[in-house]
Design a protein around this motif. Sequence first.
Motif, PDB file in Angstrom:
ATOM      1  N   THR A  40     -45.744 -26.181  17.341  1.00  0.00           N
ATOM      2  CA  THR A  40     -44.540 -25.383  17.530  1.00  0.00           C
ATOM      3  C   THR A  40     -44.106 -24.815  16.186  1.00  0.00           C
ATOM      4  O   THR A  40     -43.873 -25.575  15.238  1.00  0.00           O
ATOM      5  CB  THR A  40     -43.400 -26.232  18.120  1.00  0.00           C
ATOM      6  N   ALA A  41     -44.036 -23.485  16.114  1.00  0.00           N
ATOM      7  CA  ALA A  41     -43.633 -22.802  14.888  1.00  0.00           C
ATOM      8  C   ALA A  41     -42.255 -22.189  15.093  1.00  0.00           C
ATOM      9  O   ALA A  41     -42.074 -21.322  15.960  1.00  0.00           O
ATOM     10  CB  ALA A  41     -44.641 -21.715  14.524  1.00  0.00           C
ATOM     11  N   HIS A  42     -41.268 -22.677  14.337  1.00  0.00           N
ATOM     12  CA  HIS A  42     -39.892 -22.173  14.420  1.00  0.00           C
ATOM     13  C   HIS A  42     -39.691 -21.118  13.327  1.00  0.00           C
ATOM     14  O   HIS A  42     -39.796 -21.436  12.130  1.00  0.00           O
ATOM     15  CB  HIS A  42     -38.891 -23.306  14.240  1.00  0.00           C
ATOM     16  N   LEU A  43     -39.398 -19.891  13.738  1.00  0.00           N
ATOM     17  CA  LEU A  43     -39.219 -18.803  12.784  1.00  0.00           C
ATOM     18  C   LEU A  43     -37.743 -18.612  12.461  1.00  0.00           C
ATOM     19  O   LEU A  43     -36.860 -18.887  13.290  1.00  0.00           O
ATOM     20  CB  LEU A  43     -39.784 -17.497  13.347  1.00  0.00           C
ATOM     21  N   HIS A  92     -47.036 -19.516  24.002  1.00  0.00           N
ATOM     22  CA  HIS A  92     -45.773 -19.005  24.533  1.00  0.00           C
ATOM     23  C   HIS A  92     -44.855 -18.685  23.366  1.00  0.00           C
ATOM     24  O   HIS A  92     -44.817 -19.399  22.365  1.00  0.00           O
ATOM     25  CB  HIS A  92     -45.116 -20.046  25.448  1.00  0.00           C
ATOM     26  N   TRP A  93     -44.130 -17.582  23.499  1.00  0.00           N
ATOM     27  CA  TRP A  93     -43.142 -17.231  22.480  1.00  0.00           C
ATOM     28  C   TRP A  93     -41.770 -17.192  23.124  1.00  0.00           C
ATOM     29  O   TRP A  93     -41.625 -17.008  24.337  1.00  0.00           O
ATOM     30  CB  TRP A  93     -43.449 -15.889  21.822  1.00  0.00           C
ATOM     31  N   ALA A  95     -39.413 -18.875  18.353  1.00  0.00           N
ATOM     32  CA  ALA A  95     -40.413 -19.930  18.249  1.00  0.00           C
ATOM     33  C   ALA A  95     -41.690 -19.493  18.940  1.00  0.00           C
ATOM     34  O   ALA A  95     -41.668 -18.708  19.892  1.00  0.00           O
ATOM     35  CB  ALA A  95     -39.906 -21.233  18.850  1.00  0.00           C
ATOM     36  N   VAL A  96     -42.820 -20.004  18.449  1.00  0.00           N
ATOM     37  CA  VAL A  96     -44.125 -19.813  19.068  1.00  0.00           C
ATOM     38  C   VAL A  96     -44.698 -21.199  19.325  1.00  0.00           C
ATOM     39  O   VAL A  96     -44.702 -22.051  18.433  1.00  0.00           O
ATOM     40  CB  VAL A  96     -45.071 -19.002  18.165  1.00  0.00           C
ATOM     41  N   VAL A  97     -45.170 -21.423  20.572  1.00  0.00           N
ATOM     42  CA  VAL A  97     -45.698 -22.730  20.955  1.00  0.00           C
ATOM     43  C   VAL A  97     -47.143 -22.580  21.404  1.00  0.00           C
ATOM     44  O   VAL A  97     -47.443 -21.744  22.270  1.00  0.00           O
ATOM     45  CB  VAL A  97     -44.866 -23.368  22.090  1.00  0.00           C
TER      46      VAL A  97
END
Length: 429
Positions: free
Chosen positions: A85-88, A57-58, A65-67
């Motif tokens: 979880t990637a926080h951009l 999920h974005w 964020a991308v989860v």
Amino acid sequence: MKRGQKWTLGVGFAGAVLGAAWLAAAWWLPTDEELAARLTAEAEKRLGVKVTIGSAHWALLPRPAVVLNDFRTRQAQPVVIGQLTAHLKARTLLDRKPVFGRIEIDDAVFPRNSVRVFHGPAGASKPDTGDGDSVLLERLEFRNLTWVSHSGIAVIYDGEVEFDAHWRPRHAELRRPGISPPFTLTLERDGDADRWQTRIHVGGGTAHGDIALKSAASGAMRLSGRLTPMGIEAASAVGSFNRRSAVSGKGSGQTVLSADGKSVGELARSLHTRTVFSVKPATIVRFDLEKAISTLGIEHDGQTALQELTGQLDTQNTDEGMRATYTELKARAGKRTATGEATVYHRQVEASGTLYLAEGAMGVPFTVSGPADKPKASVPPASFAAAAVSAAVVTGTGTGARIGGALGRTFEGGEQQPVTAAPVAPTAN
């Protein structure tokens, strides 16, 4: 020190997913299903194994964020990430060159035997490390990350790493949750130099020091460092990593470490440490010397109290786990002393040495071998009987040994063997 490097493999694995998420951001606003499919394809290309992703999920708000949920590799022992979880950083998306402010990994399992086979496609370029001094990932956090050793021992870690350019840690911390006394390993970078102050708390003691990294134009790297273990309870320290120690007691010493390679993985696999140690007093926790003497080695379950245990421990990481080699071992229990050496590898122990029943008495050779948690001891009966008589009648370093040697020939029916005199036991301070 070896277990202090585990976060580096987590960084490398997260980098594969990081690269996949980067591409997802560049494609701009895919559906969740498209995102999962593209992340799957990218991860398979970078890791060289098939993977599945339960869901992806974005989101752009409140911050990009991308989860990923339920990431698994298709292996006999799968690598599992419950959630990533990637926080951009929003301002970097407009340039289509995302920078990740933080990546969080929760509830992951990393079996060593599975991680070591990861590889990219033949001829693939090296992963992007950024433009000049740029930083692609500022912070990595992981919670409830289980590392499974080559022999199947599972150890849970929490930790975080803050990165400078070229993936150099600015600050790193590794912890064992729920362990008492606590285990923590902390690295702090010395300015912009490739040097780090190292602080380790384990087994109620410390092992502080420093490490340094040197890089050559060819890409080769060499890691070196020194640590000073002080007041570490041996059984507690080993137990912190779900292993059993053969010795208890507080030890101190000096450790040097080194590693060579062209990648973090190669450095970890080549890591070698050498520790000169002293444990005073000490206890052998699964071997009763008195019982072994009285039964000629047939029975030895129990414990043996030692006034002192000294020696040198070398550890060497290999593709099949760590090999531990003990040399120059010296132990003292009352009037009895022993010297020897041992190797522990693949959870098997092979040891040999000489036991002296009294100062000036001839030595009794012995061997210990078998599973590390239940080894078997062997003592030649004739040599033991000769040494027992030698110890009983010794009045100097020569008389008793000669009498014992003569009795030994009677039992063995052979030539008299050279007699090894016992070392003089050090006096207590």
